[in-house]
Write a protein that holds these residues in place. Sequence first.
Motif: not given
Length: 149
Positions: A1-12, A14-28
């Motif tokens: 069995m094989e699963y292929l997973v495609k992902y994307h980011f969805e920032w919260n 509502n969390r303004e305190d995490l605004k500076n952490d919304r760096n897609e390249k970093k999380h990728e």
Amino acid sequence: MEYLVKYHFEWNENREDLKNDRNEKKHEQIILRSLDKGGRHDVFLGTRECVAYIERLRKDEYDKAKSYYDNQIINMGVMFKNFIYPQRIDDDSYSNLESVFTNVILKNGKIDFNEELETFSNALRSYKVKDDSKIKSVDQELEEMEKGI
């Protein structure tokens, strides 16, 4: 069995305190490093007896992949979709962490969680949102490291 997973980011949003952490390249890059090491957690495919191996898949490989279930529509039943985390940051306030479920339909070998799916949730436990206002951005950490702070 094989699963292929495609992902994307969805920032919260509502969390303004995490605004500076919304760096897609970093999380990728965190995900890619994790994949190179075989993942961060055991893969759970319904039972703990299922052993799984994780490896990176290029976009073209994903797009060209064929499935045994091509040209079929199968109702997979109710499955876990995601968590809903409390939104507030308040010293004295706790809210419930919720698990969200949906009726999953497999179409042409793919499950698309981006579709507007009817969901229902279950309150799991009281959950306190951590105050992450002291989290530094990667740029700030690098700057401090270079200055020897």
